[in-house]
Every structure is written in C-alpha cells, then in structure tokens.
Design an enzyme around this catalytic site. Structure first.
Site, mmCIF file in Angstrom:
data_model
loop_
_atom_site.group_PDB
_atom_site.id
_atom_site.type_symbol
_atom_site.label_atom_id
_atom_site.label_comp_id
_atom_site.label_asym_id
_atom_site.label_seq_id
_atom_site.Cartn_x
_atom_site.Cartn_y
_atom_site.Cartn_z
ATOM 1 N N GLY A 1 -6.285 -0.133 4.158
ATOM 2 C CA GLY A 1 -5.387 -1.220 3.776
ATOM 3 C C GLY A 1 -6.037 -2.584 3.912
ATOM 4 O O GLY A 1 -5.763 -3.496 3.122
ATOM 5 N N ASP A 2 -6.926 -2.740 4.909
ATOM 6 C CA ASP A 2 -7.640 -4.007 5.085
ATOM 7 C C ASP A 2 -8.594 -4.241 3.920
ATOM 8 O O ASP A 2 -8.725 -5.369 3.430
ATOM 9 C CB ASP A 2 -8.412 -4.000 6.403
ATOM 10 C CG ASP A 2 -7.530 -3.606 7.576
ATOM 11 O OD1 ASP A 2 -6.330 -3.913 7.541
ATOM 12 O OD2 ASP A 2 -8.051 -2.983 8.521
ATOM 13 N N SER B 1 0.846 -1.193 0.000
ATOM 14 C CA SER B 1 0.000 0.000 0.000
ATOM 15 C C SER B 1 0.881 1.241 0.000
ATOM 16 O O SER B 1 1.836 1.324 0.776
ATOM 17 C CB SER B 1 -0.906 0.018 1.229
ATOM 18 O OG SER B 1 -1.804 -1.068 1.230
ATOM 19 N N GLY C 1 -1.544 5.075 -4.377
ATOM 20 C CA GLY C 1 -1.951 3.800 -4.951
ATOM 21 C C GLY C 1 -1.338 2.607 -4.238
ATOM 22 O O GLY C 1 -1.182 2.594 -3.022
#
Length: 315
Positions: A253-254, A222, A227
C-alpha cells in the site's frame, strides 16, 4: 520535494520460511532487515525513482540509530527528532506462497514535548514549500488521536497539500476535520471509517463520497488482490491486473501511494501507476521497495466509472 512524516517508525525484520508452525520451533531460510514505517516506505520508493524525498521521524536507542543508517545507505534524506523511548522493531514471517504474519510492536511513548518537537521539525520543512506532505502509519503511545489533524493544519497554513495514510481513530479525526488533499485507506479501513461493510464498487464510491463531503479532495482505496479505486469530484476509477503470486504484501500500500504521488496526469493515469507500483512491491521479499525496472504499467487495466453493482471480489 515530497516530505513524509512517520510518527511511529520501526526497524523491520522479515523472516522467510517454508511454513509457519504455531507453537513449534521454526527455522528461517533468509532474514531481511529494512527501514520500516509507512511514510518511510513512501520516501524509499520515491527516492528509488529519482524523486527527492525527506523522511521526518522520531528516533531513539540503538534501533533508531540503525534505522537512520539504513536510510542513509539507501540515499533517503532524514530529519531525525530524538526521543527518550527506543524505536520499535517489527517482525514479519513470510511463508512460501506469500502468506504473511506480521507482529508490530507498540513503539515508544512520546511525551507532549516530543510530539511538539516532531511537529516543529515538520513546520520548518513546510516553510520551504515542498510539493506534498505525507503523514502515514500508526501513532506512538500518548501522541494523541489528533496528531494528524495538527499536521494537516500546519500543511494548510503553508499552502502544502497533505496526503494521509492511517487507520482507526486518527483517520476518523483527520477526515472529519477536512482539508486533506488525499486520503489513502484500504477497503477495511474505509469500511471502519463509515461504519458499514463494503461489498460492491458502489459501496466504495458512496463511502469515498462521504470522505469528500467532509471537505477532502480525493480518496485512493487499496483493494488488495482486487486492485485499487480512486474517487474524486471528477469521477471514479478502478485499476487492476492479472493475478500474481506475492512474495510479501508488506508495504504494498505504501508503494501504491508513492506511485500515485510520483505521477502527473489525470486520475486514471495516476491510478494506473499507483497500482503498477503496488503490484511490483508484492513480488519483492520482505519490505523491499520496487525500482524503475520493476514497474509494468502496461499490465494494469483502468476502468473509468466502473459498474457500481460489481462485487469487489469480482474485480
């Protein structure tokens, strides 16, 4: 079925306010309460997209019971392993414009017997041969830095791919041990892992190859507002989209990891979906997770083997 393991779950309370005044009395406009923990968030996203997922987690006290109740309300199946300590509560302060201040509690201290019970609960699920096992988040006190290494060994014993999203010493230990199907750090975590600053695309690719050389199969990085990148033995991909104004970056991020796991196809296709999921997450309040109508893969551009000289801040 995708099984997630969150060794240090939380009850997440997010407060929306105009501007955080440090040292002053602040008044929130709205309060959101969600189940928290990286693996739990992955399960929540997957279930919203019709993909079966089981969340394995230790729970203790009133907040632990409330956490399981909230997951049940969202249709997420859980396997709760009782522990003596209380499940932690984390606090997120979200200002207008998306600036986020997060205060994470340390969580309960797991005894060796409780850590073993958590691993035993996971092994029972691995015997059913889920499609993927995900280990994610921080480790509770006294769990030991090799907890995820032990989890990866269990997955390998049962022939189940293992994806890992953690940081610090637990990440270092697991990467060095090898055998991970997917490692999902952000750029700062990857920089800490390899011990140097990552400035360019080439820096990220080189660092990811160090992870692959340790016996792991793919790295999903990440990059925040810039992006994400995917590196595997077949090459490297970058994906991103037009700038957006975030409501909350917590859990983005999850959602990115869930989008990757939810997708079939080559690296570019999986990365496109992963970034679309992550972009959708930051447009939602607190730790709310995106549903199918929130995802816009068409807004995401994918570049195969991007120019290694490009600075990450220019992506």
């Amino acid at each position: 079925m995708i099984v997630t393991v969150t060794p240090n779950p939380s009850l997440d309370r997010a407060l929306e306010l105009d501007r955080l005044e440090v040292g002053a009395v602040n008044r929130a406009r709205r309060v959101h309460v969600h189940p928290g923990g990286k693996g739990i968030n992955v399960s929540r996203v997957l279930v919203r997209h019709g993909i079966p997922s089981l969340a394995v987690l230790p729970t203790g006290g009133a907040d632990g019971r409330r956490l399981v109740e909230l997951l049940d309300e969202q249709g997420v199946a859980t396997l709760a392993v009782p522990v003596h300590g209380d499940t932690r509560t984390n606090l997120t302060l979200v200002e207008d414009g998306g600036t986020t201040t997060k205060v994470n509690a340390p969580g309960p201290r797991l005894t060796p017997a409780e850590a073993d019970a958590l691993l035993a609960a996971v092994e029972l699920q691995l015997a059913l041969r889920p499609g993927v096992l995900v280990g994610a988040g921080s480790l509770p006190l006294a769990a030991g830095e090799t907890f995820f290494v032990r989890l990866a060994e269990l997955a390998a014993r049962h022939g189940v791919p293992f994806a890992l999203d953690t940081s610090g010493a637990p990440l270092t230990e697991a990467v060095r041990a090898g055998g991970l199907a997917l490692v999902k750090p952000n750029d700062d975590e990857l920089a800490d892992l390899v011990g140097r600053e990552l400035v360019t695309v080439g820096d990220v690719v080189d660092a990811a190859h160090e992870v692959l050389d340790a016996g792991n199969r793919a790295v999903l990085v990440s990059l925040g507002a810039h992006g994400a990148m995917l590196v595997d033995p077949e090459g490297a991909w970058w994906a991103g989209g037009p700038p957006i104004v975030p409501l909350s970056t917590v859990g983005a991020g999850d959602s990115t990891l869930a989008g990757y796991l939810a997708t079939d196809g080559d690296g570019g296709d999986r990365l496109r979906n992963a970034v679309a999921f992550g972009r959708a997450a930051v447009l939602l309040p607190g730790t709310a997770v995106p549903g199918p109508t929130d995802i816009d893969p068409g807004a995401v551009r994918v570049v195969h083997n991007p120019d290694p000289r490009l600075a990450l801040k220019e992506m």
